[in-house]
Design a protein around this motif. Sequence first.
Motif, PDB file in Angstrom:
ATOM      1  N   GLY A   1      -5.820  61.658  -4.866  1.00 31.64           N
ATOM      2  CA  GLY A   1      -5.242  62.882  -4.323  1.00 31.64           C
ATOM      3  C   GLY A   1      -4.858  62.733  -2.864  1.00 31.64           C
ATOM      4  O   GLY A   1      -3.787  63.178  -2.440  1.00 31.64           O
ATOM      5  N   LEU A   2      -5.733  62.078  -2.074  1.00 34.66           N
ATOM      6  CA  LEU A   2      -5.418  61.842  -0.665  1.00 34.66           C
ATOM      7  C   LEU A   2      -4.190  60.945  -0.520  1.00 34.66           C
ATOM      8  O   LEU A   2      -3.383  61.132   0.392  1.00 34.66           O
ATOM      9  CB  LEU A   2      -6.620  61.207   0.043  1.00 34.66           C
ATOM     10  N   GLN A   3      -4.057  59.980  -1.436  1.00 36.06           N
ATOM     11  CA  GLN A   3      -2.889  59.112  -1.387  1.00 36.06           C
ATOM     12  C   GLN A   3      -1.601  59.910  -1.581  1.00 36.06           C
ATOM     13  O   GLN A   3      -0.605  59.687  -0.887  1.00 36.06           O
ATOM     14  CB  GLN A   3      -2.998  58.027  -2.461  1.00 36.06           C
ATOM     15  N   ARG A   4      -1.621  60.862  -2.491  1.00 36.60           N
ATOM     16  CA  ARG A   4      -0.436  61.711  -2.704  1.00 36.60           C
ATOM     17  C   ARG A   4      -0.121  62.529  -1.457  1.00 36.60           C
ATOM     18  O   ARG A   4       1.052  62.688  -1.086  1.00 36.60           O
ATOM     19  CB  ARG A   4      -0.650  62.630  -3.903  1.00 36.60           C
ATOM     20  N   LEU A   5      -1.141  63.033  -0.793  1.00 35.65           N
ATOM     21  CA  LEU A   5      -0.923  63.816   0.429  1.00 35.65           C
ATOM     22  C   LEU A   5      -0.452  62.926   1.579  1.00 35.65           C
ATOM     23  O   LEU A   5       0.351  63.362   2.421  1.00 35.65           O
ATOM     24  CB  LEU A   5      -2.203  64.554   0.822  1.00 35.65           C
ATOM     25  N   ARG A   6      -0.933  61.673   1.597  1.00 39.91           N
ATOM     26  CA  ARG A   6      -0.440  60.736   2.612  1.00 39.91           C
ATOM     27  C   ARG A   6       1.035  60.418   2.376  1.00 39.91           C
ATOM     28  O   ARG A   6       1.840  60.377   3.315  1.00 39.91           O
ATOM     29  CB  ARG A   6      -1.257  59.443   2.593  1.00 39.91           C
ATOM     30  N   GLU A   7       1.388  60.196   1.120  1.00 39.47           N
ATOM     31  CA  GLU A   7       2.776  59.880   0.796  1.00 39.47           C
ATOM     32  C   GLU A   7       3.714  61.038   1.138  1.00 39.47           C
ATOM     33  O   GLU A   7       4.881  60.816   1.483  1.00 39.47           O
ATOM     34  CB  GLU A   7       2.895  59.529  -0.692  1.00 39.47           C
ATOM     35  N   ALA A   8       3.188  62.263   1.067  1.00 36.84           N
ATOM     36  CA  ALA A   8       3.982  63.439   1.434  1.00 36.84           C
ATOM     37  C   ALA A   8       3.980  63.666   2.940  1.00 36.84           C
ATOM     38  O   ALA A   8       4.592  64.622   3.429  1.00 36.84           O
ATOM     39  CB  ALA A   8       3.431  64.677   0.726  1.00 36.84           C
ATOM     40  N   ASP A   9       3.280  62.787   3.671  1.00 40.58           N
ATOM     41  CA  ASP A   9       3.173  62.869   5.131  1.00 40.58           C
ATOM     42  C   ASP A   9       2.474  64.154   5.586  1.00 40.58           C
ATOM     43  O   ASP A   9       2.706  64.641   6.691  1.00 40.58           O
ATOM     44  CB  ASP A   9       4.551  62.770   5.789  1.00 40.58           C
ATOM     45  N   ALA A  10       1.607  64.680   4.702  1.00 39.72           N
ATOM     46  CA  ALA A  10       0.841  65.874   5.070  1.00 39.72           C
ATOM     47  C   ALA A  10      -0.438  65.509   5.808  1.00 39.72           C
ATOM     48  O   ALA A  10      -0.906  66.261   6.662  1.00 39.72           O
ATOM     49  CB  ALA A  10       0.504  66.695   3.831  1.00 39.72           C
ATOM     50  N   VAL A  11      -1.018  64.343   5.475  1.00 37.34           N
ATOM     51  CA  VAL A  11      -2.252  63.906   6.121  1.00 37.34           C
ATOM     52  C   VAL A  11      -2.192  62.412   6.396  1.00 37.34           C
ATOM     53  O   VAL A  11      -1.364  61.686   5.837  1.00 37.34           O
ATOM     54  CB  VAL A  11      -3.497  64.202   5.246  1.00 37.34           C
ATOM     55  N   GLU A  12      -3.097  61.967   7.245  1.00 40.80           N
ATOM     56  CA  GLU A  12      -3.374  60.544   7.384  1.00 40.80           C
ATOM     57  C   GLU A  12      -4.881  60.383   7.443  1.00 40.80           C
ATOM     58  O   GLU A  12      -5.596  61.319   7.836  1.00 40.80           O
ATOM     59  CB  GLU A  12      -2.694  59.933   8.604  1.00 40.80           C
ATOM     60  N   THR A  13      -5.376  59.236   7.035  1.00 40.54           N
ATOM     61  CA  THR A  13      -6.828  59.062   6.922  1.00 40.54           C
ATOM     62  C   THR A  13      -7.287  57.767   7.579  1.00 40.54           C
ATOM     63  O   THR A  13      -6.544  56.801   7.711  1.00 40.54           O
ATOM     64  CB  THR A  13      -7.262  59.034   5.438  1.00 40.54           C
ATOM     65  N   ALA A  14      -8.557  57.806   8.004  1.00 36.98           N
ATOM     66  CA  ALA A  14      -9.266  56.632   8.483  1.00 36.98           C
ATOM     67  C   ALA A  14     -10.716  56.819   8.035  1.00 36.98           C
ATOM     68  O   ALA A  14     -11.038  57.786   7.327  1.00 36.98           O
ATOM     69  CB  ALA A  14      -9.157  56.504   9.992  1.00 36.98           C
ATOM     70  N   ARG A  15     -11.599  55.920   8.436  1.00 36.18           N
ATOM     71  CA  ARG A  15     -12.991  56.032   8.011  1.00 36.18           C
ATOM     72  C   ARG A  15     -13.611  57.297   8.593  1.00 36.18           C
ATOM     73  O   ARG A  15     -13.681  57.465   9.808  1.00 36.18           O
ATOM     74  CB  ARG A  15     -13.784  54.800   8.444  1.00 36.18           C
ATOM     75  N   ARG A  16     -14.044  58.176   7.702  1.00 36.22           N
ATOM     76  CA  ARG A  16     -14.675  59.452   8.063  1.00 36.22           C
ATOM     77  C   ARG A  16     -13.789  60.330   8.948  1.00 36.22           C
ATOM     78  O   ARG A  16     -14.291  61.188   9.679  1.00 36.22           O
ATOM     79  CB  ARG A  16     -16.046  59.230   8.728  1.00 36.22           C
ATOM     80  N   VAL A  17     -12.496  60.139   8.875  1.00 31.75           N
ATOM     81  CA  VAL A  17     -11.559  60.970   9.633  1.00 31.75           C
ATOM     82  C   VAL A  17     -10.358  61.286   8.752  1.00 31.75           C
ATOM     83  O   VAL A  17      -9.796  60.408   8.108  1.00 31.75           O
ATOM     84  CB  VAL A  17     -11.073  60.274  10.919  1.00 31.75           C
ATOM     85  N   ILE A  18      -9.986  62.556   8.701  1.00 31.46           N
ATOM     86  CA  ILE A  18      -8.745  62.977   8.053  1.00 31.46           C
ATOM     87  C   ILE A  18      -7.978  63.807   9.063  1.00 31.46           C
ATOM     88  O   ILE A  18      -8.533  64.736   9.660  1.00 31.46           O
ATOM     89  CB  ILE A  18      -9.016  63.804   6.786  1.00 31.46           C
ATOM     90  N   VAL A  19      -6.729  63.450   9.286  1.00 27.30           N
ATOM     91  CA  VAL A  19      -5.870  64.201  10.203  1.00 27.30           C
ATOM     92  C   VAL A  19      -4.833  64.953   9.382  1.00 27.30           C
ATOM     93  O   VAL A  19      -4.065  64.334   8.626  1.00 27.30           O
ATOM     94  CB  VAL A  19      -5.175  63.275  11.216  1.00 27.30           C
ATOM     95  N   VAL A  20      -4.846  66.273   9.494  1.00 31.15           N
ATOM     96  CA  VAL A  20      -3.822  67.090   8.846  1.00 31.15           C
ATOM     97  C   VAL A  20      -2.609  67.084   9.767  1.00 31.15           C
ATOM     98  O   VAL A  20      -2.617  67.705  10.827  1.00 31.15           O
ATOM     99  CB  VAL A  20      -4.325  68.530   8.600  1.00 31.15           C
ATOM    100  N   LYS A  21      -1.571  66.374   9.364  1.00 27.14           N
ATOM    101  CA  LYS A  21      -0.382  66.219  10.209  1.00 27.14           C
ATOM    102  C   LYS A  21       0.580  67.396  10.070  1.00 27.14           C
ATOM    103  O   LYS A  21       1.302  67.728  11.004  1.00 27.14           O
ATOM    104  CB  LYS A  21       0.347  64.916   9.842  1.00 27.14           C
ATOM    105  N   ASP A  22       0.607  67.993   8.886  1.00 26.61           N
ATOM    106  CA  ASP A  22       1.586  69.039   8.604  1.00 26.61           C
ATOM    107  C   ASP A  22       0.895  70.169   7.846  1.00 26.61           C
ATOM    108  O   ASP A  22       0.737  70.103   6.627  1.00 26.61           O
ATOM    109  CB  ASP A  22       2.739  68.461   7.792  1.00 26.61           C
ATOM    110  N   LEU A  23       0.461  71.201   8.579  1.00 26.56           N
ATOM    111  CA  LEU A  23      -0.247  72.321   7.958  1.00 26.56           C
ATOM    112  C   LEU A  23       0.645  73.078   6.976  1.00 26.56           C
ATOM    113  O   LEU A  23       0.173  73.532   5.930  1.00 26.56           O
ATOM    114  CB  LEU A  23      -0.769  73.275   9.029  1.00 26.56           C
ATOM    115  N   VAL A  24       1.931  73.195   7.293  1.00 26.58           N
ATOM    116  CA  VAL A  24       2.849  73.909   6.402  1.00 26.58           C
ATOM    117  C   VAL A  24       2.955  73.184   5.064  1.00 26.58           C
ATOM    118  O   VAL A  24       2.880  73.798   3.987  1.00 26.58           O
ATOM    119  CB  VAL A  24       4.241  74.050   7.052  1.00 26.58           C
TER     120      VAL A  24
END
Length: 213
Positions: free
Chosen positions: A181-204
């Motif tokens: 699921g996170l991979q799908r959100l990354r591909e949509a450029d909505a989030v990016e992830t690292a170890r124990r960190v998730i950055v919501v890039k696009d709230l909309v």
Amino acid sequence: MLSEEVWRELRAQGTTRRFRAREVMLRQGSPGTHLLALTDGVAQVLRREEGGTVTWLAFRGRGDLLGEVSVFHGTTRSAEVVALTPCTAIVLDARRFQRFVEERGLVMDLMRQAFTRLRESDAHRAELLTLPVVVRLARALLRLAELGGQQDGSGSVRLSGLAQEELAQAIGVTRNAASTGLQRLREADAVETARRVIVVKDLVALRRWAAAE
């Protein structure tokens, strides 16, 4: 949540305590001798079943009371509260808190809060049965962003200290399913992830996923 005025008064009734990330704040099965008023950080509520199964119940953030049910019912705690991030809370003695509630006529406010939480719990159970994983994931990330995300100047929201296992537990799936699921959100450029960190890039964009559009 209680009003800001009541919240300020309530904070004066107890003592401040800080909790490390992953520290147990309230232990399941312990007596309701006190409760916590969470003033900073994000906690998660878990129930440990016989046999070792752990059931995720809720995320909690600033302005939430923790452990008030056992205080009012005079029972042992039915769930465990664990700091997801470093947390600060006011420790409130049970009897002093009960007097405070009675003197200020807060019983109905707390009942409304309890009913709101019950509706949230019912809605979460319905989501587990009816919504796709990526939608549940987007909703969980939005909830965490509201509770304790760190917003930067670009509008991104950083969620620190969250393991993928914990996120998977919150939406009722395996770690592999949450990763997909996170991979799908990354591909949509909505989030990016690292170890124990998730950055919501696009709230909309994340809200669109959460709305199942």
